[in-house]
Design a protein around this motif. Structure first.
Motif: not given
Length: 333
Positions: A151-163
């Motif tokens: 879940e943590s790694e998925t959130h990290r990818m999501t944040q990167m794409v959002d940014d």
């Protein structure tokens, strides 16, 4: 060719965005357009460019069409493409093009793709490994830990794409021209980051007058820029530290200072601090979930608002990010 034709030809060539130089069949320069006349800007640069032009001109007059690249160390460093072609009537034409910005843009694109691939590869690889470990695992506590890591790694990818989407939007969108009170922006940012800061044992302090500090721009973009600066200050501060946001006037500008008492930035990293994906402390950035895009977003926002963003820092003592934006004058009756 009549004098009228010659004049029209010169006007047309003068309008080109590159230097054009004409050589006679005896190898002597006959004419150059205005861009070629102004190329260089600095005496030693002009000398080197003219030497390269003469060299190419002589080669072409002697029957050898040629292309060369001139790299100048600067400062600032510059790169010129010099091409020479023979003229049907004899002599030669030499063109000089400053390709410094073009090469810089190409390098930025190449680095961006390489960095993006690397940054996405890390969490994707981690998720794959964690999923393999999860398969067949029966211990509930271990399953829970692995699931939380995924879940943590998925959130990290999501944040990167959002940014990335946010940065792309900022680069492409025009700035909404509305009146923005930076005091309100700072107050809102303080509210947003106060919980995270308090949880990390970091105090947030703000300093500004009661009078509005007005600029012309897009409040949403400015909120994003200041949030990224403040979040970055909190991220790289140690427990017990203080992050301060101070608004003031300086001449015709509104000045925002975001300072921290954190780990600071090494001198050799300062020139690259606003690059996409650049991290001073990669281990700490990943540990705090940073995408490496926050400061780049802030820089683009401030640039879109005709302002400047600079940084000073001392290792072990902290950093100060300084934003200067043109002040909007209030209409007085």
């Amino acid at each position: 060719m009549t004098s009228f034709d010659l004049t029209q030809w010169q006007i047309a060539v003068d309008a080109l965005p590159l230097g054009v130089i004409i050589f006679a069949d005896n190898g002597k320069e006959e004419w150059r357009n205005s861009v070629a006349s102004k190329m260089g800007g600095v005496r030693h640069t002009e000398v080197l460019i003219n030497e390269a032009i003469d060299h190419v001109g002589r080669l072409v007059v002697a029957g050898e069409a040629t292309t060369s690249q001139l790299d100048l160390a600067g400062p600032p460093p510059r790169v010129f493409n010099i091409r020479g072609l023979p003229l049907l009537s004899g002599g030669a034409v030499v063109t000089v093009e400053d390709v410094t910005e073009q090469l810089r843009t190409e390098k930025v694109r190449t680095d961006f793709v390489a960095n993006l691939s690397h940054e996405l590869k890390t969490p994707v690889g981690a998720i794959a490994i964690l999923a393999e470990l999860l398969e067949g695992e029966t211990d509930r506590e271990t399953v829970k830990k692995l699931a939380l890591r995924i879940e943590s790694e998925t959130h990290r990818m999501t944040q990167m794409v959002d940014d990335l989407f946010e940065l792309s939007g900022i680069e492409m969108q025009s700035v909404m021209q509305t009146q923005v009170n930076l005091c309100e922006v700072v107050f809102e940012v303080e509210r947003i980051i106060s919980t995270v800061a308090s949880h990390s044992g970091i105090a947030i302090k703000t300093h500004f007058d009661d009078k509005p500090m007005l600029v012309l721009g897009d409040k949403t973009q400015l909120l994003s820029a200041v949030s990224n600066l403040a979040e970055n200050a909190v991220k790289y501060s140690n427990a017990g530290g203080i992050v301060e946001m101070t608004l003031s006037h300086e001449g015709k500008d509104v000045v925002l200072s975001v300072s921290d008492q954190g780990i600071g930035i090494p001198p050799d990293s300062l020139p690259r601090i606003f690059e996409r994906f650049y991290r001073v402390d990669k281990a700490r950035s990943r540990g705090t979930g940073g995408s490496g895009l926050g400061l780049s977003i802030a820089r683009h926002v401030i640039s879109n608002h005709h302002g400047t963003l600079s940084v000073t820092s001392s290792e072990g003592e902290g950093s100060v990010f300084l934003v200067k934006l043109p002040q909007l004058k209030m209409n007085t009756p």
